[in-house]
Structures are given as structure tokens and as C-alpha cells.
Design a protein around this motif. Structure first.
Motif, PDB file in Angstrom:
ATOM      1  N   ILE A   1       5.102   1.163 -19.241  1.00  0.00           N
ATOM      2  CA  ILE A   1       4.927   1.902 -20.494  1.00  0.00           C
ATOM      3  C   ILE A   1       4.328   3.275 -20.189  1.00  0.00           C
ATOM      4  N   HIS A   2       3.600   3.334 -19.091  1.00  0.00           N
ATOM      5  CA  HIS A   2       3.128   4.628 -18.600  1.00  0.00           C
ATOM      6  C   HIS A   2       4.104   5.081 -17.530  1.00  0.00           C
ATOM      7  N   GLY A   3       4.767   6.208 -17.788  1.00  0.00           N
ATOM      8  CA  GLY A   3       5.926   6.596 -16.994  1.00  0.00           C
ATOM      9  C   GLY A   3       5.656   6.796 -15.516  1.00  0.00           C
ATOM     10  N   ASN A   4       4.409   7.149 -15.155  1.00  0.00           N
ATOM     11  CA  ASN A   4       4.131   7.346 -13.732  1.00  0.00           C
ATOM     12  C   ASN A   4       3.592   6.077 -13.078  1.00  0.00           C
ATOM     13  N   GLU A   5       3.596   4.973 -13.840  1.00  0.00           N
ATOM     14  CA  GLU A   5       3.215   3.676 -13.264  1.00  0.00           C
ATOM     15  C   GLU A   5       4.525   2.939 -13.015  1.00  0.00           C
ATOM     16  N   THR A   6       5.148   3.285 -11.886  1.00  0.00           N
ATOM     17  CA  THR A   6       6.584   3.023 -11.743  1.00  0.00           C
ATOM     18  C   THR A   6       6.947   1.631 -11.246  1.00  0.00           C
TER      19      THR A   6
ATOM     20  N   GLY B   1       3.309  12.066 -15.899  1.00  0.00           N
ATOM     21  CA  GLY B   1       4.378  11.169 -16.356  1.00  0.00           C
ATOM     22  C   GLY B   1       3.921  10.037 -17.245  1.00  0.00           C
ATOM     23  N   ARG B   2       2.610   9.920 -17.449  1.00  0.00           N
ATOM     24  CA  ARG B   2       2.087   8.761 -18.172  1.00  0.00           C
ATOM     25  C   ARG B   2       2.671   8.621 -19.584  1.00  0.00           C
ATOM     26  N   THR B   3       2.764   9.762 -20.251  1.00  0.00           N
ATOM     27  CA  THR B   3       3.018   9.731 -21.695  1.00  0.00           C
ATOM     28  C   THR B   3       4.493   9.978 -22.007  1.00  0.00           C
TER      29      THR B   3
ATOM     30  N   GLY C   1       3.298  -4.782 -17.655  1.00  0.00           N
ATOM     31  CA  GLY C   1       3.066  -4.399 -16.259  1.00  0.00           C
ATOM     32  C   GLY C   1       2.722  -2.929 -16.091  1.00  0.00           C
ATOM     33  N   HIS C   2       1.478  -2.675 -15.666  1.00  0.00           N
ATOM     34  CA  HIS C   2       0.955  -1.309 -15.481  1.00  0.00           C
ATOM     35  C   HIS C   2       0.637  -1.026 -14.022  1.00  0.00           C
ATOM     36  N   GLU C   3       0.093   0.166 -13.815  1.00  0.00           N
ATOM     37  CA  GLU C   3      -0.564   0.492 -12.553  1.00  0.00           C
ATOM     38  C   GLU C   3      -1.896   1.171 -12.855  1.00  0.00           C
ATOM     39  N   MET C   4      -2.803   1.102 -11.857  1.00  0.00           N
ATOM     40  CA  MET C   4      -4.125   1.709 -12.045  1.00  0.00           C
ATOM     41  C   MET C   4      -4.415   2.615 -10.846  1.00  0.00           C
TER      42      MET C   4
END
Ligand SMILES: [Zn+2]
Length: 952
Positions: free
Chosen positions: A149-154, A226-228, A265-268
Motif C-alpha cells: 500500500i506504500h509504493g516504496n515498500e515493494t 514512493g510511499r504515497t 504486507g508492508h516494509e519498515m
């Protein structure tokens, strides 16, 4: 000829590329060699194209672009009978969003029936236990698996692509068995625009050698990152405000399907590991505790799978769950939310302190394995989870539930646009709305101020939401005035604030719809169900007659601002009535917008243009035959019919600005007004031609150099309207800024002056006159002064000392009460108390030569208080209390600190003006109360707050 040139160009480009490629050295290693494990290690049918073929690289070696994912899905759906794809939305940039349904061919053919069984099971008013058992018996498990959902959390989307292939191509029995008993809905790419932006920056910053440095541009990308999404919205805060197309389409489909689990599914941070599992406190009290129990079951299985592969992970730690606008909104509807947080890296991998390199492919593998393990856990526990779900649904509609005797009431308003918006958001969550045609008397209600009022009459025409209905927990979560937070959490929060200034709160602590929207509401502790009918929007009636002298629309409605703006954009002269009037027996509140035929002699189709614009905006327009306002009411030739000036808007943007605030302000212009404007690079402010604009917006952001400030000052003096938010306001009120508004901490040496002016302002609204005393010719020796009875005015050093201490406890996203100047044009359409979302904002101090149309603190009469009282620098006349907190965590110290400060200021400078918002008025596209102030500033500012320009 043209053809020849193009061919030649192509040829040279080709040659150049060959030469150029030779010009670069081969790297000494490749990141694709970092991780040797095979992600797709099952047995697969040859009839389904392997993802590597769509990608041109091994799955997980690099980031798949949105178009590659889309084309894979399209082709797979023609190759397999286990898959069905639904396009549920299009992004702002026109990219499709897909939900991929995967199951056995039988189930795929039967999706409608499965969906209708799920729907039946969700409403315990219509079926009994026996029917529910039989539905559960036959229902497959249903999972919603959503990623990136956050575009740079690929990595999530790449893992999802692998999972889709695995599930549709596998010939293994365990997969076939899973598909017989489960419908898996995979939403591989929740934010394609953000991912496309990030994928582009990966191309731009790619050199030849792999880059393992998480600080490099390859890993971070560029502002706005890219997050948003397209308008820089964080889509994972939008799940109940529903402002963006991606969320609207997705929530509609999720709510139809009512999945048992929803994986997000995200990234941190790049140096982190992997987190999953149920949240820690604060957890919203409206979440069913069964879900926490099941969350642990899933986390245990997932943890075991990670242990087996020697992958490090953790659960809980920073993951709280108070704010209901995450994907976890589903938890209030009975779906278990499961969060993945994988350490973030761009495709090359990241070097860690221990010297190892975490590869991107391994990240993708983590997402993939987590996905399959969660599905297996669901397969094992689906029936038990359905039983718990059914119990929960029964509880929600039972007369014994904690929600049963609770009714939310939104009071009637002429602001139909805003009320209809609220209704749309609530209906999107399957919430049932009613209205009363007659007054209803109730024993007591709680007002938004927190006051309990006995024997209250709910006026006819209110929106009524009795909370004995299937979505009761969600209703409570988004409409209750306050989310309950445990004392232990408060203690921890306070200790953390004192120790290090940190917080256990991950997001805002206030978010209820009616306060965010600035709609007046009450909570009733009874179940209201008689004398109600289904809620419907107020009818819109436009009688636009040709012989009218004026066409006008009610200024309380938010769309009246757009009405004015869209007409002015077409060069129609528009006026605003700045004081309530009655014309041809139509009552027009202050702020009503009027188009006069005689102002527009050259516009032939004026009547049609007015009609078109009012139809577009769905607002009522009245036709007025006479400009005569009876008695003292304003008439059309008087000073209350004020001419507006067409806004020509620029908004400063780019590096250094808060991208959320830039984005939401940009979106607000396009969403609420739809008129032309320019986003300009802030560096242009010092050398561009600013004469093109009469309105410049500076979103929350950065400081500016002296030359830029001078240029803007000059531009304002010549008649410009400068509007700033939050951090930019902080800068403009510093010693390098523009105008005379100051921040609290810089005013303690002249506190009495500020209090003097404040008292003058307060008494100007609350003063009474004793006529006999006034007419007594002998000098009165008993005159009382507001400050006389004050006990213990605070010294400058005490004020400074207090302020330092109080500043430790500033809120982070709570709602406080704003009191308005109800004669000021900036507050058109605003009720007397406006809830204001407040964080660690600059605290604005305005002397009497600056307007403060909104100040913090609602005056509440209390006749037990018979002496004036001191709050820091200010004082409160006797007979009053001051309400500051409305919702969320506001420590008493913070209430004292911000009490009576200005939230909004407006100062004339030369022929122009500076308008300062202490906060971000358009936050998440959801603070519609303060958004209205902002729209007023933009559309009415040039006409009402600057010297009108006459073109001779
Ligand atoms: Zn994220």
C-alpha cells in the motif's frame, strides 16, 4: 524526410548505446547472486507462464513494475480456471487496481453464492443459529491478502506475484486441497502510482554496481517519495475517511466479501528485521478480543516457519491499534487483520551492521512464505473462526451488548454537502442511517464539549444512528467522541514524554467523524428506534428564473465556495453577503454567494452558467426579484454585498515541504473547487513572475532565504493574499518572517499587552450595559476592570519556566475546541465552536491589530465561577469555564499552554494580507471543519481581505 531523420536518430542512438555500454566497467559482483534459495520451489503446470517471463529477471531479484504485474494477471486469467480478476478501482494516474480471486474452478464458478452466504452470516437479525451452522458448514475459508500500500515498500507485491503463480500453477496436492476449501483474494498492488514513482527512481539512480547503502538515492528515492499515491496521500490512513479512489474501490469490495483475515504486507526501516503478530496497547476497545486470540495463533505458525528457515522476526513491539483508519478497520467488522513489516530496501539489498547483506530476494521470500503459512493457518481454523465471527455478529445486534443503548445523532445543518459526504462514508461501511421527522425528547445526551445535558430535545431532521446494528463496533470506533485509553497506557505515555519526549502513540488519538467534519452531534445513551425513517439527502431545488435580479446560494453549504470560485473562473462577477439577510422572503445566512445580473451586463447566458455550476455542485439556488432587505437587513446596494475577486492561485511545493500537506492541499483544490492553479517549485518564488497570482499558498514546510521573504513581502504589500500552514507559519512568525504575529515563547516580556487585547476581544462579545449607571453624570468611582481582581499574575520568568514544562506535553493529533469570531469572513459557514485537530503546532499570539478569527478554547458559562481566573498569560472573565480538549489525549498542561492562543490569524500588510494557520487545515482530506476556513481564505481572500483592484 522526417522519417529519414528519425531512422538516422535511432541508428545513432543504437550505436551510441553500444559504445556507451562498453564505456562502463562491469561490476565485481551482482546482487542477484546474494541469495540462492528458490522462491518458487513447487511442482508447476507448464500451461501457466512463469513470472520470470513477464519480468525479464528472476522473481524477487528486482522490483516488478506495475505494468508488468498487470500484464501477468491479464495473461494468467486467460490461462487458468482457478483465477478471476476484478478491477476494483483506477488510480488517479489511470492505473488499474485488481483483486485476484483464486480458488478451485468450482468455487470460482460459484463466487456469487459464496458471497451471498457470507453476507447472510453477517446479519444476525435475519438468520438463526441453525441456519448459521449450516452456512458455516458449507462455506470455504476466505482470505484477503493485500500488499505494498506504500509504493516504496515493494517486496510485498513481488511476493504476491509469486504467490499467485504458485496457487494457480501448482500441481501439488496441498495446494489443490487448499483451493477446494478456500477463496483467496490477492490484492497484489494497492498503490500502483506510488510504486510507479519509486520504480522510476530505481531506474534513474541505477548505476552498474549494486548499492548496499540504504542512505543512497537508489534506496530512498526523491521527494515526494514512493510511499504515497498521486496526491501524496498515505493510503493506509484512509480506510474510513475514504477520500481516494484506491481506498473507495477496495473498501467496497472488502466489505462485500467480509474476509476472515486481511493481510497487509508492508516494509519498515532498512536495518530492521521482520515484524508480524497482534498489536500491543493502545488497542481500540471496540475490537473483539477473539481477534487478538486468533492473531496469536497465526503469529505462532508464522514464527515457526521463520524459525525453520533461520529468519529473524519479532511481534508486537511498536504496532499499536487505536486509530481505526488503517487497513485494520476490518477488525471492527470481525475480520482478523495481520500486519507484515519487512525491512525495506530497494532491489539491491542492504548492508547491516554485522556486515551481512540482506537481499531483496530474501525480503520477497519472507512475504511469500508468510502468505502461504497464514493461508495454511486459516485453512486449519476457518470453521472455528467462523463460529467466533457469528457469535460476534449476534452480539452486535443483541439488546445486551455494550452498544445496544447508544445512539449517535448528527444535528440538522444547512451544510448539505458536508452532511451528504458523511452519509456516503458511513453507508460505504454498511452503516444504517435514519432521520426523525418530529422532535424526539430524550433523558440526556452528551455534547461534543463533553457536557451532559438532561431532558434534551433532538430536533426533527437530525441524522440518527442507533448502534444496535451489525456494524456496531465500527460505528462506535468512528463516531464515539473519545477512544478509551487505559490508565496504564497513559502512565507509560506520560513517563515517556518526560524521559525522552517520545510517545507510545503511533498515530492521532482523535479521529471521530463528526468532529473531524465540524458537524454538530450528540450521543444518546438510549436505543432510539421509533419515529424514524431511512435517512435521505435533503432535496436540491434550483428555481433559476430569468427575471431575477439576484441568484443566490446558502453560504452555510461548503459547495457555495466552489460555486463562487467556478463562476469567477468564467469571469463572472460574484458577491458575497457578509451578514444574514432576507430577500424576497429567502433567508440567506452570512457568507451566502450572490450573482447579480447588473454586475454582469456583458454575459449573455448568465442564467445558464449559474444553472450549470449549481447542478455540478448539487446545491440549491434561489432567485430573488428584489434587492430590498426588510428593516435593518442588508440590501443589495449596501456595504454587506461585497464584491469578490477571482483567485489566481499558486502553491509552493517540492523538496523541504511536508509532502502530505502539499498533496492534501493540492487535492483539496482539485476536489473541493476544481479551478485552475499552479503548483510551483518554491525556489521560483524569488525569481519568478509573481504578478500572475493574487493568492499564494505555502504548505507546511521549510524556512526561506531572506531574499525570498523580501520578495513575498513586497508581493503581499501590493495586494497579494499569502496563506501559510504549520511549519511554514512557524517560520513566518519567527524573527525572519512577515508580519507581527508571534509565537508564544517569544511574548513573555509583554504578556500583559496580549492579555489586554484578548480581554478587549472577549468583552466585545460578552459585554452588558447598565443603562442607569451609564447615564449617571457623576464620575463613577466603582468602575471595575477585567484584570483588577486577578489573583497572582505570573511573572515573566514563571511563564517561561512553565512554558518549557508544558511544551513537553503537547498533543500529537488530538481535537481541541476553537471559538470563532462569528462576524469574520474567514469563518463563513462555520458553527460557533469548531473542532480543531491539534499537534505540536506553533502557538500563535495576535495583538488587536491582527484578526484572530479562531482561538483555542470554547467559553462555557458557569455562574458558580464569580471571579476572573488566570491561565498562563491570559485571563478568563468570571462566570465562564474554558473548554479546550474535545477528543484524544490532551494533557492538562497542554490545554493551559494553548488556551486562548490563535489557531488562525489574518493580518493586513500594505494592500494585501497574510493568513496563518497554526496547523494543517486539510489533514488527510478529512478535517472538513478547518478545510472550510481554508477554502474561504483562498476563494474569498482576494476580494474580502485586500484592497480591491480597479482597472481604469
Ligand atoms: Zn507501510
Amino acid at each position: 524526410m522526417k522519417y529519414k531523420i528519425n531512422t538516422l536518430l535511432l541508428f545513432f542512438t543504437f550505436i551510441f548505446n553500444i559504445v556507451y555500454a562498453k564505456d562502463l566497467m562491469e561490476p565485481t559482483s551482482y546482487s542477484k547472486d546474494l541469495y540462492q534459495e528458490e522462491i518458487l520451489d513447487g511442482n508447476y503446470s507448464n500451461n501457466i507462464t512463469h513470472p520470470d517471463e513477464y519480468l525479464g529477471f528472476g522473481i524477487g531479484e528486482r522490483v516488478a513494475a506495475p505494468w508488468q504485474i498487470t500484464s501477468a494477471l491479464k495473461q494468467w486469467s486467460s490461462q487458468s480456471d482457478r483465477i478471476k480478476i476484478i478491477e476494483y478501482a483506477k488510480s488517479h494516474e489511470g492505473r488499474p487496481l485488481h483483486a485476484v480471486f483464486i480458488s478451485s474452478p468450482d468455487n470460482i464458478n460459484n463466487l456469487d453464492e459464496i458471497k451471498s452466504d457470507l453476507s447472510a452470516l453477517s446479519d444476525a437479525r435475519n438468520i438463526n443459529d441453525r441456519q448459521a451452522r449450516s452456512i458455516i458448514e458449507n462455506l470455504p475459508a476466505v482470505a484477503w491478502m493485500a500488499y505494498s500500500i506504500h509504493g516504496n515498500e515493494t517486496s510485498g507485491a513481488d511476493g504476491a506475484l509469486a504467490a499467485i503463480y504458485h496457487l494457480i500453477a501448482s500441481t501439488d496436492d496441498d495446494v489443490l486441497n487448499m483451493l477446494d476449501n478456500m477463496v483467496i483474494i490477492i490484492d497484489p498492488l494497492m498503490n500502483p502510482d506510488g510504486r510507479a514513482r519509486f520504480a522510476k527512481s530505481l531506474e534513474q539512480y541505477r548505476g552498474t554496481a549494486p548499492n548496499y547503502d540504504d542512505q543512497s538515492l537508489l534506496h530512498t528515492g526523491d521527494w515526494p517519495y514512493g510511499r504515497t499515491n498521486h496526491y501524496y496521500f498515505d493510503l493506509n490512513r484512509d480506510w474510513f475517511y475514504l477520500t481516494q479512489p484506491e481506498t473507495k474501490g477496495r473498501v467496497k469490495l472488502i466489505n462485500e466479501w467480509k474476509p476472515q483475515i486481511l493481510v497487509d504486507g508492508h516494509e519498515m526501516g532498512a536495518q530492521d528485521t521482520f515484524m508480524t503478530g497482534p498489536p500491543r496497547e493502545p488497542i481500540n476497545k471496540n475490537i473483539d478480543t477473539d481477534l487478538i486470540k486468533w492473531g496469536n495463533v497465526f503469529a505462532q505458525d508464522q514464527g515457526n516457519a521463520f524459525d525453520e528457515r533461520n529468519w529473524r522476526f519479532y511481534t508486537g513491539e511498536w504496532h499499536e491499534d487505536l486509530y481505526p483508519g488503517y487497513s485494520f478497520y476490518v477488525q471492527f467488522r470481525g475480520t482478523l487483520g495481520i500486519l507484515y513489516e519487512q525491512s525495506r530496501m530497494a532491489e539491491d539489498g542492504v548492508r547491516r551492521p554485522e556486515g551481512t547483506i540482506q537481499s531483496y530476494k530474501e525480503s520477497v521470500h519472507h512475504q511469500y512464505v508468510s502468505t502461504l503459512v497464514n493461508l495454511e493457518t486459516l485453512l486449519k481454523n476457518s470453521k472455528e473462526m467462523y463460529k467466533d465471527y457469528w457469535d460476534g455478529r449476534k452480539y452486535n445486534v443483541s439488546k445486551d451488548s455494550e452498544y445496544a443503548n447508544q445512539t449517535f445523532v448528527v444535528l440538522p445543518t444547512d451544510n448539505n454537502t458536508r452532511l451528504n459526504t458523511l452519509a456516503d462514508k458511513l453507508k460505504a461501511q454498511d452503516i444504517e442511517l435514519y432521520q426523525n421527522t418530529k422532535d424526539i425528547k430524550v433523558e440526556n445526551v452528551v455534547l461534543q464539549s463533553g457536557q451532559l445535558v438532561a431532558n434534551y430535545t433532538i430536533p426533527a431532521g437530525s441524522m440518527i444512528i442507533p448502534n444496535r446494528q451489525p456494524e456496531a463496533p465500527l460505528i462506535s470506533a468512528i463516531l464515539e467522541f473519545d477512544a478509551d485509553i487505559d490508565s496504564e497506557v497513559l502512565v507509560e505515555e506520560r513517563q515517556k514524554s518526560l524521559k525522552s519526549g517520545s510517545s507510545v502513540m503511533y498515530d492521532t488519538t482523535a479521529f471521530n467523524f463528526t468532529m473531524m467534519y465540524g458537524l454538530n452531534a450528540v450521543t444518546v445513551s438510549e436505543h432510539l428506534d421509533s419515529g424514524l425513517e431511512t435517512w435521505k439527502p435533503s432535496p436540491v431545488s434550483s428555481e433559476i428564473t430569468k427575471d431575477a435580479v439576484i441568484w443566490a446560494t446558502n453560504g452555510v453549504d461548503d459547495n457555495s465556495v466552489a460555486f463562487a470560485a467556478r463562476l469567477m473562473e468564467q469571469n463572472i462577477e460574484v458577491r458575497i453577503i457578509d451578514k444574514e439577510s432576507t430577500l424576497s422572503s429567502h433567508t440567506l445566512p452570512r457568507g451566502s454567494v450572490a450573482v447579480l445580473q447588473m454586475d454582469n451586463p456583458d454575459i449573455l447566458n448568465l442564467q445558464n452558467l449559474v444553472k450549470t455550476v449549481s447542478d455540478e455542485l448539487n446545491i440549491s439556488v434561489v432567485s430573488i426579484e428584489s434587492g430590498f432587505g426588510p428593516e435593518e437587513l442588508p440590501d443589495w446596494g449596501g456595504r454587506h454585498f461585497r464584491l469578490l475577486e477571482k483567485p489566481q492561485i499558486a502553491m509552493l511545493s517540492h523538496e523541504g515541504f511536508n509532502s502530505y500537506d502539499v498533496g492534501v492541499s493540492w487535492w483539496s483544490l482539485d476536489h473541493h473547487l476544481g479551478i485552475r492553479h499552479s503548483l510551483i517549485n518554491a525556489s521560483l518564488a524569488s525569481y519568478g513572475d509573481l504578478r500572475r497570482y493574487n493568492t499564494i499558498i505555502i504548505p507546511s514546510g521549510r524556512s526561506m532565504d531572506e531574499y525570498t521573504v523580501d520578495t513575498l513581502f513586497e508581493w503581499v504589500s501590493q495586494g497579494g493574499t499569502l496563506i501559510a500552514h504549520n511549519r511554514s507559519t512557524r517560520f513566518l512568525t519567527s524573527e525572519y518572517g512577515i508580519g507581527s504575529v508571534k509565537q508564544l515563547q517569544n511574548t513573555f516580556d509583554e504578556s500583559e499587552k496580549y492579555n489586554f487585547d484578548l480581554l478587549r476581544e472577549i468583552y466585545s462579545q460578552y459585554e452588558n450595559v447598565d443603562k442607569d449607571k451609564t447615564n449617571n453624570n457623576i464620575v463613577d468611582f466603582e468602575v471595575s476592570y477585567p484584570w483588577e481582581e486577578l489573583d497572582g499574575t505570573l511573572s515573566e520568568s514563571e511563564l517561561k519556566y512553565r512554558d518549557k514544562w508544558q511544551s513537553i506535553f503537547m498533543p500529537s493529533g488530538s481535537i481541541v475546541a476553537g471559538r470563532i469570531d462569528d462576524e469574520h469572513w474567514l469563518t463563513f459557514g462555520t458553527p460557533n465552536t469548531i473542532p480543531v485537530l491539534y499537534s505540536n503546532h506553533p502557538i500563535l499570539m495576535a495583538r488587536s491589530y491582527v484578526d484572530a478569527p479562531v482561538r483555542i478554547g470554547q467559553m462555557i458559562p458557569n455562574n458558580k465561577i464569580n471571579e476572573p481566573r488566570i491561565i498562563n498569560w491570559s485571563s478568563l472573565p468570571s462566570g465562564n469555564d474554558l473548554n479546550v480538549r474535545m477528543s484524544g489525549l490532551v494533557w492538562p498542561e497542554a490545554s493551559q499552554r494553548i488556551a486562548n492562543s490563535a489557531y488562525l490569524t489574518r493580518e493586513r500588510i500594505g494592500d494585501g494580507q497574510v493568513i496563518l494557520f497554526s496547523g494543517e487545515p486539510n489533514f488527510r482530506g478529512a478535517t472538513l471543519g478547518t478545510n472550510r476556513l481554508w477554502l474561504n481564505a483562498i476563494v474569498y481572500g482576494p476580494g474580502l481581505g485586500t484592497r480591491l483592484r480597479i482597472n481604469p
